[in-house]
Design an enzyme around this catalytic site. Structure first.
Site, short mmCIF file in Angstrom:
data_model
loop_
_atom_site.label_atom_id
_atom_site.label_comp_id
_atom_site.label_asym_id
_atom_site.label_seq_id
_atom_site.Cartn_x
_atom_site.Cartn_y
_atom_site.Cartn_z
N ASP A 131 76.94 -58.14 -12.59
CA ASP A 131 76.70 -56.81 -12.03
C ASP A 131 78.01 -56.26 -11.50
O ASP A 131 79.06 -56.91 -11.63
CB ASP A 131 75.65 -56.87 -10.91
N ASP A 189 75.08 -53.08 -7.60
CA ASP A 189 74.63 -53.24 -6.21
C ASP A 189 75.43 -52.29 -5.33
O ASP A 189 76.66 -52.33 -5.32
CB ASP A 189 74.87 -54.68 -5.72
N ASP A 232 79.49 -54.70 -7.82
CA ASP A 232 79.13 -54.57 -6.41
C ASP A 232 80.05 -53.59 -5.70
O ASP A 232 81.27 -53.68 -5.82
CB ASP A 232 79.27 -55.95 -5.72
P1 TTP Z 1 76.76 -61.39 -6.60
O1 TTP Z 1 76.94 -60.03 -7.16
O2 TTP Z 1 75.43 -62.01 -6.79
O3 TTP Z 1 77.83 -62.41 -7.17
P2 TTP Z 1 79.31 -62.22 -7.72
O4 TTP Z 1 79.71 -60.79 -7.70
O5 TTP Z 1 80.17 -63.17 -6.99
O6 TTP Z 1 79.19 -62.75 -9.19
P3 TTP Z 1 78.75 -61.95 -10.52
O7 TTP Z 1 80.01 -61.68 -11.25
O8 TTP Z 1 77.84 -62.85 -11.26
O9 TTP Z 1 78.04 -60.70 -10.09
O10 TTP Z 1 77.03 -61.39 -5.04
C1 TTP Z 1 78.23 -60.88 -4.47
C2 TTP Z 1 78.29 -61.19 -3.02
O11 TTP Z 1 77.31 -60.48 -2.29
C3 TTP Z 1 78.06 -62.65 -2.70
O12 TTP Z 1 79.18 -63.15 -2.03
C4 TTP Z 1 76.93 -62.70 -1.75
C5 TTP Z 1 76.78 -61.28 -1.29
N1 TTP Z 1 75.37 -60.91 -1.05
C6 TTP Z 1 74.97 -60.64 0.24
O13 TTP Z 1 75.76 -60.70 1.18
N2 TTP Z 1 73.66 -60.29 0.46
C7 TTP Z 1 72.75 -60.23 -0.55
O14 TTP Z 1 71.58 -59.91 -0.30
C8 TTP Z 1 73.20 -60.52 -1.90
C9 TTP Z 1 72.26 -60.47 -3.05
C10 TTP Z 1 74.52 -60.85 -2.09
MN MN Z 2 78.46 -59.30 -8.52
MN MN Z 3 75.60 -58.34 -6.70
#
Ligand code: TTP
Ligand code: MN
Ligand code: MN
Ligand code: MN
Length: 360
Positions: A204, A284, A206
């Site tokens: 995703d 996100d 973020d």
């Molecule tokens: P992710 O997007 O799940 O993971 P990522 O970006 O490291 O890996 P990917 O490339 O697969 O997307 O989560 C990003 C960060 O957000 C992770 O450090 C945890 C944080 N987080 C929160 O703090 N609260 C939440 O509810 C969620 C879902 C994630």
């Molecule tokens: Mn992510």
């Molecule tokens: Mn995420």
């Protein structure tokens, strides 16, 4: 001086937040195996086992060279009996029999497929499996009631399980920036998650949103989502989200947030034989007040294990409580203010680790 040994002995700190872990992993044969077992444990609600495998994998990711013999691992932290057994198997046989049998298991395969649907977690997947649902076709035929997010997840299944590239993340970033600036000029958007750590792809994208004037950010998320929804017919827009915008509390934090799906129009050269000119991407969005922004950036940059280790370090070694909102010093009985990640590491008595070295 040390007696000559055939293989160098490593010296590694026990908390992942004390280590510099880049994306350059010399032991992916071992960390892939341990990560798969961690994932299987997490999908089976065995969190303790999951963390143990994640910690072992993270330790191996931090080693400067490839491990070729068990003797190199002597005295290293984070490697439990079970993880060592898996490592030994891979070193001796090229693969771990436990990993191979997990990969082949009907239950693991079904959990992977079903939790690959946006809005479906381990609990839901487990319930469906107990009802005999192991794949998407069986799910579609079962007549299970799906919520809006899950329906969208099923509809865009292939898109959402295709890794997001950095170029796509940047394109999404422009849309978010435009939306946020349209509804609240002066707002700031920060890229967090894996892309901030330098990953080239992700599951995703973020983003963390704030405004330099405390309080201005209140109620921002529903406005951003409404703006994005009003653009539905344009090239790049918003499609759907889980639990609507501004979902209040989760077990992790209490920020306004929106776990959403965006529609991203492909560039000409990316168009495929299917003539689909756009694709769905998971995004996100999180809104933080400026006073908590440094904690929110740190908390949402990851990796998940790095975050977990930071909180464990804070609690066990410093008698402090760290969250994505604040840092509380239990000894002084007060909150410690910070406007940068560097300050937070300093409060915690840790050397500053930049995002690109938080890939634990
Ligand atoms: P992710 O997007 O799940 O993971 P990522 O970006 O490291 O890996 P990917 O490339 O697969 O997307 O989560 C990003 C960060 O957000 C992770 O450090 C945890 C944080 N987080 C929160 O703090 N609260 C939440 O509810 C969620 C879902 C994630
Ligand atoms: Mn992510
Ligand atoms: Mn995420
Ligand atoms: Mn290296």
């Amino acid at each position: 001086s040390r007696p000559f040994t055939e293989v160098a002995l490593f010296s590694v700190s026990s908390y992942a937040c004390q280590r510099r872990t880049t994306l350059d992993n010399h032991n992916s044969n071992l960390t892939d195996a341990l990560s798969l077992l961690a994932e299987n444990a997490e999908l089976s609600n065995e969190d303790g086992r999951g963390v143990a495998f994640r910690r072992a994998a993270a330790l191996l990711k931090a080693l400067p060279t490839q491990v070729i013999s068990m003797s190199q691992l002597r005295g290293l932290p984070c490697l439990g009996e079970h993880s060592l057994r898996v490592i030994k198997d891979v070193l001796e046989n090229g693969v771990s029999s436990e990993v191979e049998s997990t990969k082949q298991s009907k239950r693991y395969k079904a959990l992977k497929i079903l939790t690959g649907i946006f809005g479906v977690g381990a609990k839901t997947a487990d319930r469906w499996i107990r009802e005999g649902i192991y794949n998407l076709e069986q799910l579609r035929d079962s007549g299970q009631t799906l919520n809006r997010a899950q329906k969208a997840g099923l509809e865009h299944y292939d898109d959402l399980n295709e890794p997001v590239t950095k170029a796509e993340a940047d394109a999404i970033g422009e849309i978010v920036q435009k939306a946020v600036n349209s509804v609240l000029p002066g707002s700031e958007v920060a890229l967090t998650g894996g892309f901030r750590r330098g990953k080239l792809t992700g599951h995703d994208v973020d983003f963390l949103i704030t405004h330099p004037e405390e309080g201005k950010e209140v109620g921002l998320m529903p406005k951003v989502v409404a703006w994005l929804e009003s653009q539905k017919t344009t090239r790049n827009s918003y499609l759907e989200s889980k639990d609507g915008p501004a979902r209040p509390a989760s077990n992790m934090d209490r920020f306004e947030r929106c776990f959403s799906i965006f529609k991203l129009t492909k560039r000409k050269e990316q168009e495929t034989a299917s003539h689909k000119i756009w694709r769905a991407v998971r995004v996100d969005l999180v809104v933080s007040p400026i006073s908590q922004f440094a904690f929110a950036v740190l908390g949402w940059t990851g990796s998940k294990l790095f975050e977990r280790e930071l909180r464990r370090w804070a609690g066990h070694e410093k008698n402090m409580s760290l969250s994505s909102h604040a840092l509380f010093d239990n000894t002084q009985n007060k909150y410690l203010r910070a406007t940068s990640e560097e300050e937070i590491f300093a409060y915690l008595g840790l050397e500053y680790i930049p995002p690109s070295e938080r890939n634990a």
